[in-house]
Motif scaffolding. Structure first.
Motif: not given
Length: 196
Positions: A8-11, A80-82, A93-94, A129-130
């Motif tokens: 989850n990162h939009p950029y 893995i969650l980033i 979103m996360t 988790m990162i």
């Protein structure tokens, strides 16, 4: 091993995206199979609606994306969650993924009596988790009490019975040199090239 990554990162120019690339490179070196759930590109709706809450009570999700993610996570051996830490916690979103996918009847079950939950993604042997953040690690730990670790790894994955939980927190991202950022990415690649 089959590894599912929830990102989850939009950029696209974010350090989180560079982290994702390094993790995938490492997993490929170890010949693991990766499945990327990119919440932003999926336009995942993080909002719990009345219908979602009715599904929570009945243990039957209603969001089609949740049903798709469920099928993919049932095959995962490692999760893995980033994501970035914004205002001491995860992006919407996360949080929505946790609310809507780590869901009774989907990710866990619990007996009518008692407090112990049983994980339902039976193949998952570990959760990593990162996170990235601009705060110093000591400030986040002492002043904010490692809020993300408490809420996600303990409050969610420990409670629902998933073992072998690990947190990799990349701090002071905007303050460190480009050289140090690159070294962190190389180290991440090495860590995931050794994942067993």
């Amino acid at each position: 091993m089959k590894v599912v990554i929830v990102f989850n990162h939009p950029y696209e120019g974010s350090y989180c995206n560079a982290v994702l690339e390094s993790v995938i490179k490492g997993l490929q070196k170890a010949q693991h199979e990766t499945d990327l759930i990119h919440l932003d590109k999926d336009n995942f709706n993080p909002v719990m609606t009345a219908a979602d809450l009715k599904g929570f009570v009945e243990r039957k999700p209603v969001d089609p994306k949740v049903m798709e993610y469920r099928q993919r996570l049932e095959q995962a051996e490692h999760l893995i969650l980033i994501f970035p830490i914004w205002w001491e916690l995860m992006p919407a979103m996360t949080k929505g993924f946790i609310d809507k996918v780590i869901f009774p009847g989907v990710a866990y079950d619990h007996p009518p009596k008692g407090v112990l939950f049983t994980p339902l993604f039976k193949k998952i042997r570990g959760v990593t988790m990162i996170t990235t953040m601009n705060s110093a690690g000591i400030v986040y730990r002492l002043f904010f009490g490692n809020a993300i670790q408490r809420s996600v790894l303990r409050g969610t994955f420990w409670k629902t019975g998933y073992k072998n939980r690990k947190w990799i927190n990349l701090t002071m991202v905007k303050m460190i040199s480009e050289e140090k950022r690159k070294k962190r990415l190389q180290k991440l690649e090495q860590v995931f090239a050794r994942l067993k």
